[in-house]
Design an enzyme around this catalytic site. Sequence first.
Site, PDB file in Angstrom:
ATOM      1  N   ASP A  12     -81.314  14.266 -53.696  1.00  0.00           N
ATOM      2  CA  ASP A  12     -80.775  15.543 -54.171  1.00  0.00           C
ATOM      3  C   ASP A  12     -80.580  16.425 -52.945  1.00  0.00           C
ATOM      4  O   ASP A  12     -81.541  16.841 -52.308  1.00  0.00           O
ATOM      5  CB  ASP A  12     -81.773  16.177 -55.154  1.00  0.00           C
ATOM      6  CG  ASP A  12     -81.283  17.510 -55.701  1.00  0.00           C
ATOM      7  OD1 ASP A  12     -80.339  18.080 -55.124  1.00  0.00           O
ATOM      8  OD2 ASP A  12     -81.863  17.984 -56.694  1.00  0.00           O
ATOM      9  N   GLN A  95     -82.697  19.910 -50.774  1.00  0.00           N
ATOM     10  CA  GLN A  95     -83.941  19.878 -51.561  1.00  0.00           C
ATOM     11  C   GLN A  95     -84.883  18.701 -51.244  1.00  0.00           C
ATOM     12  O   GLN A  95     -86.073  18.898 -51.050  1.00  0.00           O
ATOM     13  CB  GLN A  95     -83.570  19.845 -53.055  1.00  0.00           C
ATOM     14  CG  GLN A  95     -84.761  19.801 -53.983  1.00  0.00           C
ATOM     15  CD  GLN A  95     -84.328  19.657 -55.445  1.00  0.00           C
ATOM     16  OE1 GLN A  95     -83.716  20.550 -55.989  1.00  0.00           O
ATOM     17  NE2 GLN A  95     -84.660  18.545 -56.046  1.00  0.00           N
ATOM     18  N   LYS A 133     -83.924  13.861 -63.740  1.00  0.00           N
ATOM     19  CA  LYS A 133     -84.921  14.665 -64.470  1.00  0.00           C
ATOM     20  C   LYS A 133     -86.039  13.814 -65.051  1.00  0.00           C
ATOM     21  O   LYS A 133     -86.555  14.064 -66.138  1.00  0.00           O
ATOM     22  CB  LYS A 133     -84.271  15.517 -65.580  1.00  0.00           C
ATOM     23  CG  LYS A 133     -83.108  16.389 -65.105  1.00  0.00           C
ATOM     24  CD  LYS A 133     -83.518  17.482 -64.141  1.00  0.00           C
ATOM     25  CE  LYS A 133     -82.355  18.386 -63.761  1.00  0.00           C
ATOM     26  NZ  LYS A 133     -81.805  18.056 -62.436  1.00  0.00           N
ATOM     27  N   TYR A 229     -96.014  19.747 -55.017  1.00  0.00           N
ATOM     28  CA  TYR A 229     -94.756  19.398 -55.678  1.00  0.00           C
ATOM     29  C   TYR A 229     -93.562  19.968 -54.925  1.00  0.00           C
ATOM     30  O   TYR A 229     -93.448  21.158 -54.736  1.00  0.00           O
ATOM     31  CB  TYR A 229     -94.748  19.881 -57.124  1.00  0.00           C
ATOM     32  CG  TYR A 229     -95.058  18.760 -58.065  1.00  0.00           C
ATOM     33  CD1 TYR A 229     -96.253  18.711 -58.761  1.00  0.00           C
ATOM     34  CD2 TYR A 229     -94.166  17.701 -58.215  1.00  0.00           C
ATOM     35  CE1 TYR A 229     -96.544  17.657 -59.600  1.00  0.00           C
ATOM     36  CE2 TYR A 229     -94.454  16.651 -59.049  1.00  0.00           C
ATOM     37  CZ  TYR A 229     -95.644  16.632 -59.743  1.00  0.00           C
ATOM     38  OH  TYR A 229     -95.915  15.584 -60.563  1.00  0.00           O
ATOM     39  N   LYS A 232     -87.669  15.827 -55.969  1.00  0.00           N
ATOM     40  CA  LYS A 232     -87.726  15.131 -57.244  1.00  0.00           C
ATOM     41  C   LYS A 232     -87.857  13.635 -57.038  1.00  0.00           C
ATOM     42  O   LYS A 232     -87.412  13.108 -56.040  1.00  0.00           O
ATOM     43  CB  LYS A 232     -86.450  15.427 -58.048  1.00  0.00           C
ATOM     44  CG  LYS A 232     -86.227  16.874 -58.356  1.00  0.00           C
ATOM     45  CD  LYS A 232     -87.355  17.479 -59.155  1.00  0.00           C
ATOM     46  CE  LYS A 232     -87.549  16.723 -60.462  1.00  0.00           C
ATOM     47  NZ  LYS A 232     -88.773  17.193 -61.153  1.00  0.00           N
TER      48      LYS A 232
HETATM   49  C1  F6R Z   1     -86.112  19.576 -62.894  1.00  0.00           C
HETATM   50  C2  F6R Z   1     -85.246  20.489 -62.209  1.00  0.00           C
HETATM   51  C3  F6R Z   1     -85.014  21.810 -62.818  1.00  0.00           C
HETATM   52  C4  F6R Z   1     -85.690  22.923 -62.035  1.00  0.00           C
HETATM   53  C5  F6R Z   1     -85.499  24.282 -62.712  1.00  0.00           C
HETATM   54  C6  F6R Z   1     -86.088  25.431 -61.902  1.00  0.00           C
HETATM   55  O1  F6R Z   1     -86.099  18.376 -62.237  1.00  0.00           O
HETATM   56  O2  F6R Z   1     -84.726  20.200 -61.159  1.00  0.00           O
HETATM   57  O3  F6R Z   1     -85.424  21.811 -64.155  1.00  0.00           O
HETATM   58  O4  F6R Z   1     -87.059  22.643 -61.879  1.00  0.00           O
HETATM   59  O5  F6R Z   1     -84.134  24.558 -62.887  1.00  0.00           O
HETATM   60  O6  F6R Z   1     -85.544  25.395 -60.621  1.00  0.00           O
HETATM   61  P1  F6R Z   1     -85.757  26.543 -59.542  1.00  0.00           P
HETATM   62  O7  F6R Z   1     -87.247  26.710 -59.363  1.00  0.00           O
HETATM   63  O8  F6R Z   1     -85.067  26.001 -58.347  1.00  0.00           O
HETATM   64  O9  F6R Z   1     -85.117  27.792 -60.097  1.00  0.00           O
HETATM   65 MG    MG Z   2     -81.904  19.760 -57.695  1.00  0.00          MG
HETATM   66 MG    MG Z   3     -82.388  15.165 -59.716  1.00  0.00          MG
END
Ligand code: F6R
Ligand code: MG
Ligand code: MG
Length: 372
Positions: A12, A95, A133, A229, A232
């Site tokens: 990503d 990321q 996800k 964390y 991903k």
């Molecule tokens: C899950 C994912 C998204 C983010 C969510 C919050 O894998 O990538 O669900 O965790 O959109 O993202 P931030 O913290 O970047 O606003």
């Molecule tokens: Mg992402």
């Molecule tokens: Mg992803």
Amino acid sequence: MTKTTISLIKCDVGSLAGHHVVPKPLLNIADRRLEKAEEDGLINTHHVFNVGDDLQLLMAHQGGESNAEIHRLAWEIFQKASDKAKELKLYGAGQDLLATAFSGNVRGMGPGVAEMEIEERGSDPIVVLAADKTSAGAFNLPLFRIFADPMSTAGLVIDPGMAGGFKLEVLDTIGEKKVVLKCPEEMYELIALIGTVGRYMISHVWRAEDDLICATGSVTKLSKIAGKYVGKDDPVLIVRAQHGLPALGEILMPFTHTYLVAGWMRGSHWGPLMPVGVKDARCTIFDGPPRIVALGFQIVDGKIACDDGGKPMIADLFADPAFDMARREATEYISMLRRMGEFEPARLGIGEMEYTTLPQILKRLEDRFKPF
Ligand code: F6R
Ligand code: MG
Ligand code: MG
């Protein structure tokens, strides 16, 4: 005979409109660079695609697994694409690029990797699966069904070529140990482990009678790499099909129904896995639902078989009305799970959540907690 290697490396590096989809300019950067690598003879064939916010590089070459040049190529592409993402102020630019300098192998640096070196059979159909996800434990259930469940894979019962069963390697990602279990004999032990999807993950499968490699998956826990964390673990998997191995249709069979996987919204929720064609591999509702694509192709003389125009022939296997039932089930599960809001089991258990405010809440309430 020279062996052929299939490498699927993903990362990503930034996406459009939140963690939704890899936009065209990033896909183009990868495609152009891999085109050049083909001209230079480093790889033989490539195919670039995306699943949600993950940029996927599929390559066929003869350099073997964990080849430093191939890994450097992928790392440089991810860096270039991430520079472009930064320039466009795309979301989550860079990321998953956890390391600053390349150290010979992208494993452990953020990207996810599945690689398989094979001696080509008379005809070698391959399926790659890539999901967004979720994490590598999401493949435990389908891999069990494909290689060990006689109620799903008919060949286990009626194909003499599969009668010897399969050996599955399971990683304990917390204990940092691995074990190989043979099915059908050790099926119960296998299920006892891999049912714990957040800890035990299947990394390789071999046909028992001749140790033919049949499947290999990416198993990464970025949280372990970085100590917290970050990035991903959206997983990728390579599976070989037919002629004494599960048929294409037996590989796809477990995706007839949806099932719950960990990693939806903020990496902190269970969600229904939805099989989709590449055009629908983008995340929307509650940042999901978690999606999976399956691409099929043939390997020929170190390459992916190409059409008359020199383009690899890629079958988009879930772009098929036959998977409508799984997609409909997934939307029904969405409505059921999301009605539960932040109550378990819709939300992951405390140890598995990517985001949590619990430590801060407990700190704030520290003085107000009384013994009872
Ligand atoms: C899950 C994912 C998204 C983010 C969510 C919050 O894998 O990538 O669900 O965790 O959109 O993202 P931030 O913290 O970047 O606003
Ligand atoms: Mg992402
Ligand atoms: Mg992803």
